[in-house]
Design an enzyme around this catalytic site. Sequence first.
Site, PDB file in Angstrom:
ATOM      1  N   SER A  76       0.994  -1.061   0.163  1.00  0.00           N
ATOM      2  CA  SER A  76      -0.078  -0.050  -0.201  1.00  0.00           C
ATOM      3  C   SER A  76       0.785   1.312   0.024  1.00  0.00           C
ATOM      4  O   SER A  76       1.975   1.018  -0.111  1.00  0.00           O
ATOM      5  CB  SER A  76      -0.723   0.106   1.584  1.00  0.00           C
ATOM      6  OG  SER A  76       0.033   0.204   2.412  1.00  0.00           O
ATOM      7  N   ASP A 116       7.569  -6.870   8.558  1.00  0.00           N
ATOM      8  CA  ASP A 116       6.960  -5.451   8.325  1.00  0.00           C
ATOM      9  C   ASP A 116       8.263  -4.443   7.601  1.00  0.00           C
ATOM     10  O   ASP A 116       9.255  -4.988   7.568  1.00  0.00           O
ATOM     11  CB  ASP A 116       6.802  -4.808   9.730  1.00  0.00           C
ATOM     12  CG  ASP A 116       5.903  -3.693   9.616  1.00  0.00           C
ATOM     13  OD1 ASP A 116       5.241  -3.214   8.516  1.00  0.00           O
ATOM     14  OD2 ASP A 116       5.804  -2.758  10.701  1.00  0.00           O
ATOM     15  N   GLU A 117       7.749  -3.499   6.803  1.00  0.00           N
ATOM     16  CA  GLU A 117       8.716  -2.914   6.173  1.00  0.00           C
ATOM     17  C   GLU A 117       9.357  -3.550   5.088  1.00  0.00           C
ATOM     18  O   GLU A 117      10.520  -3.488   4.942  1.00  0.00           O
ATOM     19  CB  GLU A 117       9.670  -1.932   7.101  1.00  0.00           C
ATOM     20  CG  GLU A 117       9.128  -1.128   8.130  1.00  0.00           C
ATOM     21  CD  GLU A 117       8.402   0.101   7.597  1.00  0.00           C
ATOM     22  OE1 GLU A 117       8.631   0.361   6.519  1.00  0.00           O
ATOM     23  OE2 GLU A 117       7.948   0.531   8.330  1.00  0.00           O
ATOM     24  N   CYS A 126      -8.257  14.230  -1.905  1.00  0.00           N
ATOM     25  CA  CYS A 126      -9.289  14.527  -2.868  1.00  0.00           C
ATOM     26  C   CYS A 126     -10.452  13.248  -2.764  1.00  0.00           C
ATOM     27  O   CYS A 126     -11.513  13.490  -3.656  1.00  0.00           O
ATOM     28  CB  CYS A 126      -8.937  14.493  -4.233  1.00  0.00           C
ATOM     29  SG  CYS A 126      -8.395  12.919  -4.797  1.00  0.00           S
TER      30      CYS A 126
HETATM   31 ZN   LIG Z   1      -6.104  13.046  -5.208  1.00  0.00          ZN
END
Ligand SMILES: [Zn+2]
EC number: 2.7.1.21
Length: 192
Positions: free
Chosen positions: A9, A87-88, A147
């Site tokens: 992600s 992790d990482e 957004c």
């Molecule tokens: Zn955006």
Amino acid sequence: MAQLYFYYSAMNAGKSTSLLQSSYNYRERGMNTLVMTASIDDRYGKGKVASRIGIETDAQVFSSQDDLTQMISDVHQAAPLSCVLVDECQFLSKEQVKQLTHVVDNIDIPVLCYGLRTDFQGELFSGSHYLLAWADKLVELKTICHCGRKANMVVRLDGEGKVMREGEQVAIGGNESYESVCRKHFREFIWD
Ligand SMILES: [Zn+2]
């Protein structure tokens, strides 16, 4: 058959939270897990994986030179492991991702890796590159841009909150911060 998973992600999508939940699910059933994290990440001190929602666990730290097959085998011999969680994982070397495929295929322990897909310039990290290439299961953990679109990119901000276009892939000890953005906003910040 055990499998190699890559949970990827942008920043702040809850990767560490997801890792800790998965580890807990095993341990709740009396099964042993090994949590590992890259030594480059010292946000919460060495040897811990901590999530932003306030839960944490001890972790075995590895550097880019460590042989993960050896480290995991040693723990497994002392107390059999049901799962390894990393992790990482973007900081894994090519050789270390290969070592994890050995753990999955030859020792038959599932390995769950959690990390970023791309850096602040939109390029793959080495660990992410080889996990995308070789993992059995690719799972995207989603977060959102300011957004409202899905955020799949990361921008680096300097101490004054300005987007940085140049710099090392891994910034250590500075006052940079990171923000997850959608590709449209990443393009406007970095590419246009
Ligand atoms: Zn955006």
